[in-house]
Design a protein around this motif. Structure first.
Motif, PDB file in Angstrom:
ATOM      1  N   SER A 130     -29.905  47.046   1.349  1.00  0.00           N
ATOM      2  CA  SER A 130     -28.547  47.262   0.853  1.00  0.00           C
ATOM      3  C   SER A 130     -28.029  48.608   1.340  1.00  0.00           C
ATOM      4  CB  SER A 130     -28.544  47.227  -0.684  1.00  0.00           C
ATOM      5  OG  SER A 130     -27.293  47.606  -1.200  1.00  0.00           O
ATOM      6  N   ASN A 171     -26.926  51.277   0.232  1.00  0.00           N
ATOM      7  CA  ASN A 171     -26.818  52.022  -1.022  1.00  0.00           C
ATOM      8  C   ASN A 171     -27.017  53.520  -0.794  1.00  0.00           C
ATOM      9  OD1 ASN A 171     -29.642  52.361  -0.706  1.00  0.00           O
ATOM     10  ND2 ASN A 171     -30.012  50.400  -1.705  1.00  0.00           N
ATOM     11  N   SER A 215     -31.146  56.387 -12.484  1.00  0.00           N
ATOM     12  CA  SER A 215     -31.987  55.266 -12.916  1.00  0.00           C
ATOM     13  C   SER A 215     -31.199  54.171 -13.628  1.00  0.00           C
ATOM     14  CB  SER A 215     -33.111  55.776 -13.826  1.00  0.00           C
ATOM     15  OG  SER A 215     -32.567  56.450 -14.953  1.00  0.00           O
ATOM     16  N   GLY A 260     -33.768  49.246   1.281  1.00  0.00           N
ATOM     17  CA  GLY A 260     -34.264  47.993   0.720  1.00  0.00           C
ATOM     18  C   GLY A 260     -33.356  46.804   0.973  1.00  0.00           C
ATOM     19  N   TYR A 284     -29.988  51.282  -8.304  1.00  0.00           N
ATOM     20  CA  TYR A 284     -31.285  51.951  -8.411  1.00  0.00           C
ATOM     21  C   TYR A 284     -32.438  50.956  -8.506  1.00  0.00           C
ATOM     22  CZ  TYR A 284     -34.999  55.067  -9.898  1.00  0.00           C
ATOM     23  OH  TYR A 284     -36.183  55.776  -9.982  1.00  0.00           O
ATOM     24  N   GLN A 285     -33.473  51.224  -7.680  1.00  0.00           N
ATOM     25  CA  GLN A 285     -34.734  50.507  -7.756  1.00  0.00           C
ATOM     26  C   GLN A 285     -35.855  51.538  -7.649  1.00  0.00           C
ATOM     27  OE1 GLN A 285     -35.156  46.868  -5.304  1.00  0.00           O
ATOM     28  NE2 GLN A 285     -32.990  47.135  -4.756  1.00  0.00           N
ATOM     29  N   SER A 286     -36.699  51.566  -8.627  1.00  0.00           N
ATOM     30  CA  SER A 286     -37.753  52.581  -8.649  1.00  0.00           C
ATOM     31  C   SER A 286     -38.646  52.503  -7.413  1.00  0.00           C
ATOM     32  CB  SER A 286     -38.612  52.424  -9.913  1.00  0.00           C
ATOM     33  OG  SER A 286     -39.626  53.416  -9.964  1.00  0.00           O
ATOM     34  N   VAL A 287     -38.850  51.297  -6.907  1.00  0.00           N
ATOM     35  CA  VAL A 287     -39.720  51.139  -5.748  1.00  0.00           C
ATOM     36  C   VAL A 287     -39.115  51.787  -4.507  1.00  0.00           C
ATOM     37  CG1 VAL A 287     -38.760  48.906  -5.046  1.00  0.00           C
ATOM     38  CG2 VAL A 287     -41.144  49.459  -4.495  1.00  0.00           C
ATOM     39  N   LEU A 288     -37.795  51.917  -4.476  1.00  0.00           N
ATOM     40  CA  LEU A 288     -37.134  52.554  -3.333  1.00  0.00           C
ATOM     41  C   LEU A 288     -37.020  54.065  -3.503  1.00  0.00           C
ATOM     42  CD1 LEU A 288     -34.196  50.039  -2.688  1.00  0.00           C
ATOM     43  CD2 LEU A 288     -36.379  50.188  -1.467  1.00  0.00           C
ATOM     44  N   ASP A 289     -37.092  54.533  -4.710  1.00  0.00           N
ATOM     45  CA  ASP A 289     -36.962  55.960  -4.988  1.00  0.00           C
ATOM     46  C   ASP A 289     -38.178  56.704  -4.437  1.00  0.00           C
ATOM     47  OD1 ASP A 289     -36.596  58.507  -6.029  1.00  0.00           O
ATOM     48  OD2 ASP A 289     -36.020  57.789  -8.014  1.00  0.00           O
TER      49      ASP A 289
END
Length: 357
Positions: free
Chosen positions: A99, A101, A163, A97, A168-173
């Motif tokens: 980053s 990460n 989380s 996304g 953390y981003q839920s849309v990327l999980d």
């Protein structure tokens, strides 16, 4: 991989020099930079390094083979970087996304055992059915490796455990089937046994192929070896995770990553220790024992430096020291080993050295 056949003495010196340079780098930058941007960029070229050594025999494009060192090594590095840049960009913007990460870095780490599996076990099959040209075969295998990696990443990885973390981003999980540490650790455990297979010349599968030649042909060969790797991985997991109740991240780093690191020293810098003349499986078992011991020594050494330099703590919830050690060993030291031993053929230790085919 192609070998410049260094002596045991010169190989040991080369290993010490490369590890020293890698340690200088990882202790000279912040842990955040190491596990973020640097790991993203360096791990993105590792699958290309695998293809370069195992499928291309360090001889693609062929015009490079006429160059002397260091120009040959620089050209190979440039090609690896050119291929790695779009890979890093994909990992950064699609799983990550934008980053560097854990989403992006776990995707890239997963691509390493997947690529090795396709190259060392499957030997480029099924791409080899379509592409007889080695250059095209390597590119096709890389594309297949990243496609499989993305499929596995989207299907298996779940980051719900993080989380509450800033990244953390839920849309990327991907919200996959398993806690993300589990499929990543299983893949690295499988890579451990694939590398052990090389030290053993893939015994006992190779012995079976001598008795039943059909098992030595693809895809049956890959299926036999993959089954053996899966069984060994399951047994290792059962011992350390289920019986000894070892923490999953500690298992990944201390058992898998450190053993992989020890094997890389033998395979890449020591070029498989050709001077050790023993029949299989004794030869492989001796090398595995050396690799395990080297890996545990590295665990102690890298761990000591991580605590001394940055005051990093071991264990949950952050696993700061474990992840710093893993990044230092596999994200920095391994690419440096390949660069020095494979691309530059031990130049300048061996001036004018050309890669042996």
């Amino acid at each position: 991989m192609p070998s410049a056949n260094p002596s045991l003495h010169s190989g040991a010196i080369a290993a010490v020099l490369v590890i020293a340079v890698a340690l200088f780098i990882v202790t000279g930058i912040s842990p955040a930079l190491l596990s973020g941007w640097l790991s993203l960029l360096l791990v993105a070229i590792v699958p290309t390094q695998i293809v370069y050594g195992a499928l291309w025999n360090n001889a693609r494009p062929q015009i490079i083979t006429r160059l002397s060192q260091p120009w040959r090594g620089l050209m190979q590095l440039a090609i690896s970087v050119i291929i790695g840049i779009p890979v890093a960009a994909f990992a950064l913007w699609v799983p990550g996304g934008g980053s560097p990460n854990p989403f992006a870095n776990m995707f890239l780490i997963l691509s390493v055992p997947v690529t090795f599996w396709l190259v060392a076990v499957w030997q480029g099959w099924p791409c080899s059915l379509l592409f007889k040209n080695k250059g095209l075969l390597g590119i096709a295998t890389l594309l297949l490796a990243y496609a499989l990696t993305y499929l596995l990443f989207r299907t298996l990885f779940d980051f719900g455990f993080a989380s509450g973390a800033p990244f953390y981003q839920s849309v990327l999980d991907p919200h996959g089937l398993l806690l993300a540490w589990y499929p990543l650790t299983a893949a690295l455990a499988a890579l451990t046994f694939m590398l052990m297979g090389i030290l053993l010349d893939f015994w006992p599968a190779s012995a079976l192929a001598q008795r039943l030649p059909i098992t030595g042909r693809q895809p049956l060969w890959a299926l036999v070896v993959s089954l053996g790797v899966a069984v060994c991985t399951a047994l290792l997991w059962l011992l350390f995770i289920n019986v000894l109740q070892m923490d999953i991240v500690m298992f990944m780093v201390r058992i898998c990553v450190c053993t992989i690191f020890g094997i890389f020293i033998l395979l890449v810098i020591m070029q498989g220790v050709p001077s050790l003349s023993l029949p299989q499986p004794l030869r492989g078992l001796v090398l595995i024992a050396i690799a395990v011991a080297s890996g545990q020594l590295a665990f102690w050494g890298y761990g000591y430096l991580g605590r001394l330099t940055f005051g990093l703590a071991m264990g949950a919830p952050g696993y700061a020291l474990e992840l710093w050690m893993a990044s230092g060993m596999l994200s920095v030291t391994f690419p440096a080993m390949v660069l020095f031993a494979q691309y530059f053929a031990f130049w300048p230790m061996k001036r004018g050295a050309r890669e042996f085919k």
